[in-house]
Write a protein that holds these residues in place. Structure first.
Motif, mmCIF file in Angstrom:
data_model
loop_
_atom_site.group_PDB
_atom_site.id
_atom_site.type_symbol
_atom_site.label_atom_id
_atom_site.label_comp_id
_atom_site.label_asym_id
_atom_site.label_seq_id
_atom_site.Cartn_x
_atom_site.Cartn_y
_atom_site.Cartn_z
ATOM 1 N N MET A 173 30.525 32.687 48.158
ATOM 2 C CA MET A 173 31.272 33.638 48.970
ATOM 3 C C MET A 173 32.294 34.417 48.149
ATOM 4 S SD MET A 173 29.711 32.913 51.726
ATOM 5 C CE MET A 173 30.625 33.899 52.907
ATOM 6 N N HIS A 174 32.999 33.725 47.231
ATOM 7 C CA HIS A 174 34.007 34.339 46.376
ATOM 8 C C HIS A 174 33.803 33.859 44.951
ATOM 9 C CE1 HIS A 174 36.893 34.408 50.094
ATOM 10 N NE2 HIS A 174 35.987 35.346 50.156
ATOM 11 N N ALA A 175 34.119 34.691 43.985
ATOM 12 C CA ALA A 175 34.017 34.317 42.577
ATOM 13 C C ALA A 175 35.235 34.862 41.839
ATOM 14 C CB ALA A 175 32.733 34.864 41.958
ATOM 15 N N TRP A 176 35.947 33.975 41.148
ATOM 16 C CA TRP A 176 37.167 34.336 40.438
ATOM 17 C C TRP A 176 37.025 34.004 38.955
ATOM 18 C CZ3 TRP A 176 41.705 36.203 42.745
ATOM 19 C CH2 TRP A 176 41.731 36.186 44.145
ATOM 20 N N PRO A 177 37.662 34.781 38.086
ATOM 21 C CA PRO A 177 37.720 34.393 36.675
ATOM 22 C C PRO A 177 38.789 33.332 36.458
ATOM 23 C CG PRO A 177 38.894 36.460 36.998
ATOM 24 C CD PRO A 177 38.312 36.095 38.336
ATOM 25 N N GLY A 178 38.462 32.289 35.713
ATOM 26 C CA GLY A 178 39.441 31.273 35.373
ATOM 27 C C GLY A 178 40.285 31.712 34.187
ATOM 28 N N PRO A 179 41.343 30.978 33.858
ATOM 29 C CA PRO A 179 42.256 31.393 32.790
ATOM 30 C C PRO A 179 41.667 31.270 31.396
ATOM 31 C CG PRO A 179 42.888 29.249 33.650
ATOM 32 C CD PRO A 179 41.805 29.764 34.546
#
Length: 395
Positions: A173-179
């Protein structure tokens, strides 16, 4: 703008003040922070710190939509965010772009355009802001695109849209870049248990080499959804992965390596779901069905109306957003299993996890209302009752 109610008790909520509107601290209210096996436990009991409404709201402006300037017109307003300078970013899916508006509501510029190339969209849906970077998830192309605030395209990263978990499909549903180059995927799916069909929730962290680093899951939840024991997963950038345990109720926060960092528990007397609550839900769904022109959608609404089920009590955790100031906003949804996550009432918790109290959002006429809390403001999105055109109002 969110303004404090006029009363005597104040707690700093940068950049605004949070005020209890009717009485001082409840004598039963307690807030204790402890550490157990390296995990921070923040627990509130005895009810909220403040009674009454925490905020009153002042309508400031509508976002510009000028019929003589086509670039200002929104086809849809699906999600919206405000950055630290007051600029508002709206996902305009019908035009495959992000429309950007200045702090006074006037149109500024757009991010992206229709297409499948670098910086282009086929189905922009989810919008987030990390510092000076704007993130947009494209569901059709299964990738998240990163832009500078001025519209310059930075990069994108792709992900597998549908995975198979225990022989059942689960959708990102959602995809974020990690640090550190990771991808954080929040997933939802449907599976089967011995008792029937169920919802599944999962958060996975994938390395830049496409290896799964962390796989967090929540217990399967039977359909129809019952708020007691109904878990959800979210990612709070800069904080970690959140998992909601409604039965306790509690919010668990994990590091990207899967380590449990913090558990926020709110112990209170749950509010019962009344017959008036049930009647309200049924009436609203009946009204939506009567006004729906599409026969297939109308039939789907009819089935939902026939199969409505209600929990015994109103949940604390349903959907939670993390404000730019670190405060948690927990939705209090309407009381049906297919409730709107953007309920009109919100419970507010401090960054430390203390349950402060409740605020009720303004009642605005219009269809399909959605609301976002950002930078001390409410951004309301809804459809005009007469024209059906999207409207975005800032408080």
């Amino acid at each position: 703008m969110m303004k404090p109610c006029l009363s005597i008790n104040y707690v700093l909520l940068a950049p605004f003040l949070l005020a209890g509107c009717s009485s001082p601290e409840s004598p039963d209210h307690t807030f204790i922070v402890s550490e157990v096996d390296g995990v921070t436990i923040a627990e509130t009991s005895g009810g909220p710190k403040y009674t009454g409404e925490l905020f009153e709201y002042e309508e400031l402006y509508h976002l510009e939509q000028d019929e003589t300037r086509e670039e200002t017109l929104l086809s849809e307003a699906q999600t919206a965010r405000m950055d630290g300078e007051g600029y508002i970013y709206v996902t305009d899916g019908g035009n495959d772009r992000i429309a950007v508006f200045r702090p006074d509501g006037s149109f500024s510029h757009s991010l992206g355009r229709e297409g499948a190339g670098p910086g282009e969209f086929r189905d922009p849906r989810f919008l987030g802001i990390l510092g000076d970077t704007i993130l947009v998830t494209d569901n059709t192309l299964a990738r998240t695109l990163l832009f500078q605030r001025d519209g310059t395209f930075i990069r994108s990263f792709g992900y597998t849209r549908i995975n198979m978990v225990d022989n059942s499909p689960i959708i990102t549903m959602h995809a974020w870049p990690g640090p550190a180059g990771e991808s954080v995927l929040i997933q939802q799916g449907m599976g089967m248990t011995e008792s029937g069909q169920s919802f599944e929730f999962r958060a996975i962290v994938v390395s830049s080499e496409r290896e799964i680093i962390t796989d967090l899951r929540a217990p399967k939840t039977l359909i129809p959804r019952d708020y007691e024991g109904f878990p959800m997963m979210h990612y709070f950038p800069g904080l970690g992965i959140g998992r909601f345990l409604i039965e306790e109720p509690a919010l668990e926060i994990f590091n990207l390596d899967g380590t449990l960092l913090k558990k926020i528990k709110v112990m209170y007397d749950p509010e019962p779901v009344t017959e008036a609550d049930r009647d309200l839900v049924r009436r609203e769904l009946q009204q939506q069905m009567d006004e729906e022109m599409n026969e297939a959608r109308r039939e789907n609404m009819r089935r939902r109306l026939d199969s409505l089920s209600f929990p015994a009590t109103k949940s604390f955790w349903y959907s939670v957003t993390l404000g730019s100031d670190g405060y948690f906003w927990a939705s209090v949804p309407r009381n049906t299993w297919n409730a709107d996550a953007n309920g009109a009432q919100q419970r507010v918790l401090s960054p430390e996890g203390e349950y402060l109290g409740v605020t009720t959002f303004p009642d605005i006429p219009g269809y399909s209302p959605r609301v976002q809390v950002d930078q001390g403001h409410l951004i309301y999105m809804y459809e005009d009752e007469t024209t059906g055109a999207p409207v975005v109002t800032v408080f």
